[in-house]
Scaffold this motif. Structure first.
Motif, short mmCIF file in Angstrom:
data_model
loop_
_atom_site.label_atom_id
_atom_site.label_comp_id
_atom_site.label_asym_id
_atom_site.label_seq_id
_atom_site.Cartn_x
_atom_site.Cartn_y
_atom_site.Cartn_z
N HIS A 343 66.57 45.41 50.01
CA HIS A 343 65.92 45.57 51.32
C HIS A 343 65.54 44.22 51.92
O HIS A 343 65.87 43.91 53.06
CB HIS A 343 64.68 46.47 51.19
N SER A 344 64.83 43.40 51.14
CA SER A 344 64.38 42.11 51.67
C SER A 344 65.56 41.24 52.06
O SER A 344 65.56 40.60 53.11
CB SER A 344 63.52 41.38 50.64
N ARG A 424 54.57 44.27 61.17
CA ARG A 424 54.51 45.70 61.47
C ARG A 424 54.09 46.00 62.90
O ARG A 424 54.68 46.83 63.56
CB ARG A 424 53.57 46.40 60.49
N LYS A 425 53.02 45.36 63.34
CA LYS A 425 52.52 45.67 64.68
C LYS A 425 51.59 44.57 65.16
O LYS A 425 51.24 43.67 64.40
CB LYS A 425 51.79 47.01 64.66
N GLY A 426 51.17 44.67 66.40
CA GLY A 426 50.23 43.71 66.95
C GLY A 426 50.94 42.48 67.49
O GLY A 426 52.06 42.17 67.11
N LEU A 454 62.10 43.11 64.27
CA LEU A 454 63.31 43.83 64.69
C LEU A 454 64.17 44.16 63.47
O LEU A 454 64.65 45.29 63.32
CB LEU A 454 64.12 42.98 65.66
N ALA A 455 64.35 43.19 62.60
CA ALA A 455 65.18 43.41 61.41
C ALA A 455 64.56 44.48 60.52
O ALA A 455 65.25 45.35 59.98
CB ALA A 455 65.35 42.10 60.64
N GLU A 456 63.24 44.43 60.38
CA GLU A 456 62.53 45.44 59.57
C GLU A 456 62.70 46.82 60.21
O GLU A 456 62.90 47.82 59.50
CB GLU A 456 61.05 45.06 59.49
N ALA A 495 62.94 50.03 66.70
CA ALA A 495 63.15 48.78 67.44
C ALA A 495 62.63 48.91 68.88
O ALA A 495 62.25 47.92 69.50
CB ALA A 495 64.63 48.42 67.44
N GLY A 496 62.61 50.14 69.36
CA GLY A 496 62.15 50.39 70.72
C GLY A 496 60.72 49.95 70.98
O GLY A 496 60.29 49.80 72.12
#
Lengths: 514, 514
Positions: A343-344, A424-426, A454-456, A495-496
């Motif tokens: 994953h990473s 994640r956010k913010g 975006l990649a995550e 991604a949106g």
């Protein structure tokens, strides 16, 4: 369960004795797992008499006894223990008294390092814990100062002088009042002695390149300078102690009585009476070489001995070295937390792919250092999950800042850590790392966080469903197109949510193709 | 490598939809490992029409589509996914539209929980994440309020009313100006409605015992109260939101326009317009039951569903429960970091043995809670080694504070964390946890740190060499005698350094027998 192997390095220095245990897992990662420290001061009085004193010898034997019992009790076999001694024991007339006791009574044969060997292990620690290519390595201990000239990461000339902090303190800073503030004439005599000695190293005079420093004196001074400057700190690895900050510290230290020098935050009490002489030695080296500052590493002689065992003896003239210290450190940290490697790695691949596409299309400069920081953030973004899923982005930041990553500057580390924090956010903010992050750094952080996120998002299902992400800039927006092995509802949904950050990072709207 | 199993719980609440993935390792520890959250508000408009609206249904189906893809993409098989729906979907006339789409289009059969089942899972989450013996469990969602009466940890009466935060907001706080500050008459009408409804629960009136609360409203209010009080926080688990702090929050929230209520730190923007009504519902319950405050847990319905799967269905009338929540939580955390179990257990055994001996000899009161905190600190003192050996005592503190340990109050957790922080050196200080630690707590911290440190010293070689440590108080000092399977030089050397802390903790000198 990966098989783990241990190695203990016993370091009998002029100021302190230390036993350090390293654990290496089958998949290559390693970490320090235990340590015993005792400020033995075996070198006490040596400068005057040329001999180890009775009291110091007694303290040394008691400590060696403890170390030996520790090794037996914790199941370390003789082949797993490597004991080395440096300047004080090397130079004293009567050190056989300590060595034979160690060998016969305690069963701990000690290898007395020559000046060259001592310098070599310091050099090995430096090139495996920093990105030093060209310049010098300084290792200042209680007994001696080692300086190694480095070109193309390879050791050149080696110098070693009895300019250690214990010796210089005893010789220059104890008369007439060993406990009071230092006298100007004392400082001058010490400075002149150092400058005169250093002229022997012709290669040092006004050289270009960097200088990397190790040893307790360097670490304590760096910690004190960080605190004086109000910088956030999780250690001194990679911190540059500037020549001007060092001057200021020397002024402050000289004005205090020796015992009160630990009042300066960052200076350890056991080192209070030695720190001033040590600081002046370092000042002298910076002046002789024309260096702006000393880049501090937390690695030292012990790590040099460990690296030789861990990486093999090398192939002369190439000593055992990580090909890429930063890369090796990031992979070591990722593995230590057992992070989901596919994953990473896939997040990193997608993020770097987008980074390159945007650079080609002129949306950013394509700085290779930025690319490397983005890669590191991708590889490490999830390590905080080992703490807790909740707030794992914050835990990742904590683990990155505290993981002792070698080869990165504090500012670079802050960018990696903060990009992981915002994976994640913010909208990214500098937070408590603000003193380390200028305007350009914050713009870099935005770009790294936007691409990592975006990649995550594209790897939201952690199964490498999205093989490739293409970005095409046109008409003031950037279009994201996915190449995938199946339905892309989740990645597109995820991604949106990144439009706002993408806009701030790259100045364009992000469109997601169906 | 331990085998790991996963379970996803999908929770279709009236305010938000959530997918949470739990991972269970072969040796019994578990942790949340992924989560998708979407504020769908399926219950929007339901209070007025009795039906799910068109827009909410559309949002719900899009989110379910995302969840379904996520499960498929991340390899979660149908048997590993449990989807449940609560109040809004249960009560709406037309919810079959959502349920059949979930079942047929998306392949995600949803179990619509009855009021009793919804309350049961909340209860299950509460008794497995707190030490609640006797009192009530409150679960306030967007659609409904569940109250469960608890005696001897067993569920008694269950109440469920449509008093959820979304419904109460729509019914009482949207006219005439849905965006402005709340009007006094609106608040009064809401309060009266709640008080009248709650009279139906006769068991609730002026009961004794504690009340545990869950749900986003309770978590957000607790976080806001923590921040207003200037308390250090690593989450709200175990925090008691006092009735007076709640009153103050309600006053502040009512004075703000609905959209600005997230300006109060701790209140999430997606909940800004709902938080006031939710706060007033909780206030009503506290008043009806005569409770001083609400003890918040971060667990909820989802964890209840998880616990049923993880612990088995139980044996009626005994539901699946950890026998000892605090103990289970500590062991779970210790295992998660793969801590050297024999070493930690032996440190705990030695420390508790010394604790008991000193209590018998009257050197402290032998408080069983203190004994339990000491045990927890012993079991967890080394977990920070998973971050880095350097400063691992500080990393242990971080991991303990952030590990979400259930059943401990913030003050108890601070004592455990700070004892681990001081398990190597230094005199314990409250540090940033100071607002949580009163004078008695600090004395307890000293005792816990002193005994943990002594036990750690005796286990310095990590091989259980010292089988037993006996302490005998006489003539103003305490003598430490070791029973060991060999030479005790290392443990005696190490323990010899703890005199100062021991003196401060127990008011006696510590002598170490040869």
């Amino acid at each position: 369960m990966t098989v783990k192997q241990r190695l203990a390095v016993v370091d009998l220095g002029s100021n302190s004795f230390r036993l350090v245990v390293y654990t290496v897992a089958g998949d290559g990662w390693w970490q320090r797992t235990d340590e015993i420290y005792q400020p033995v001061r075996i070198g006490e009085g040596l400068a005057a008499s040329g001999r180890l004193g009775e009291q110091p010898i007694r303290r040394a034997l008691a400590t060696l006894d403890v170390f030996s019992h520790f090794c037996k009790a914790s199941g370390l076999l003789p082949g797993q223990v490597e004991a080395v001694a440096t300047s004080a024991i090397r130079d004293a007339e009567n050190s056989e008294q300590v060595l034979s006791a160690a060998r016969e009574l305690i069963g701990l044969p000690v290898r007395v390092l020559s000046r060259e060997q001592e310098a070599y292990y310091g050099y090995l620690a430096a090139v495996n814990s920093t990105t030093l290519q060209r310049g010098a390595v300084l290792d200042l201990g209680g007994g001696s100062l080692q300086l190694v000239h480095v070109l193309d990461r390879l050791q050149q000339e080696v110098c070693s002088w009895p300019l250690g902090a214990v010796r210089m303190t005893e010789r220059f800073l104890t008369e007439p009042d060993p406990g009071g503030p230092a006298q100007p004439q004392q400082l001058q005599a010490l400075r002149e002695h150092i400058a005169a000695t250093l002229t022997q190293a012709r290669w040092l005079q006004g050289m270009d390149g960097r200088i990397v420093g190790m040893g307790g004196t360097a670490r304590n001074l760096a910690a004190a300078a960080q605190r004086l400057a109000g910088l956030p700190s999780s250690g001194v690895q990679g911190f540059v102690l500037s020549a001007s900050a060092l001057s200021e510290l020397i002024e402050r230290l000289a004005a205090l009585p020796a015992k009160e020098r630990a009042k300066l935050q960052g200076i350890k009490p056991a080192r209070a009476d030695l720190i001033l002489a040590g600081a002046i030695v370092i000042e002298g080296v910076l002046a002789a070489g024309g260096f702006d500052g000393l880049e501090v590493t937390e690695a030292g002689l012990r790590e040099g001995v460990f690296f030789e065992r861990h990486l093999g003896t090398g192939d002369p003239p190439h000593p055992p070295m990580y090909e890429d210290v930063r890369r090796a450190g990031v992979l070591n940290l990722a593995r230590r937390y057992g992070m989901d490697a596919p994953h990473s790695r896939h997040v990193a691949e997608l993020a770097l792919g987008m980074f390159d596409e945007l650079a080609v299309q002129g949306l950013h400069a394509g700085d290779p250092v930025e690319r490397e920081l983005l890669w590191a953030a991708c590889m490490l973004h999830d390590i905080g999950m080992s703490v807790d899923y909740d707030d794992h982005h914050k835990h990742s930041r904590y683990l990155i800042l505290n993981g002792g990553l070698p080869g990165f500057s504090p500012t670079e580390l802050a960018i990696v850590a903060q990009a992981a924090r915002y994976h994640r956010k913010g909208m990214p903010e500098p937070g408590f790392l603000s003193p380390l992050l200028g305007k350009d750094d914050l713009a870099m952080l935005d770009r790294c966080a936007a691409l990592l996120r975006l990649a995550e998002d594209l790897e939201r299902s952690r199964d490498q469903l999205v093989r490739q992400a293409n970005l095409a800039a046109k008409n003031g927006s950037v279009r994201l197109m996915l190449v995938a092995d199946g339905e892309t509802a989740v990645p597109r949904w995820a991604a949106g949510r990144e439009g706002e950050l993408f806009q701030r990072a790259f100045g364009r709207r992000l469109d997601i193709a169906a």
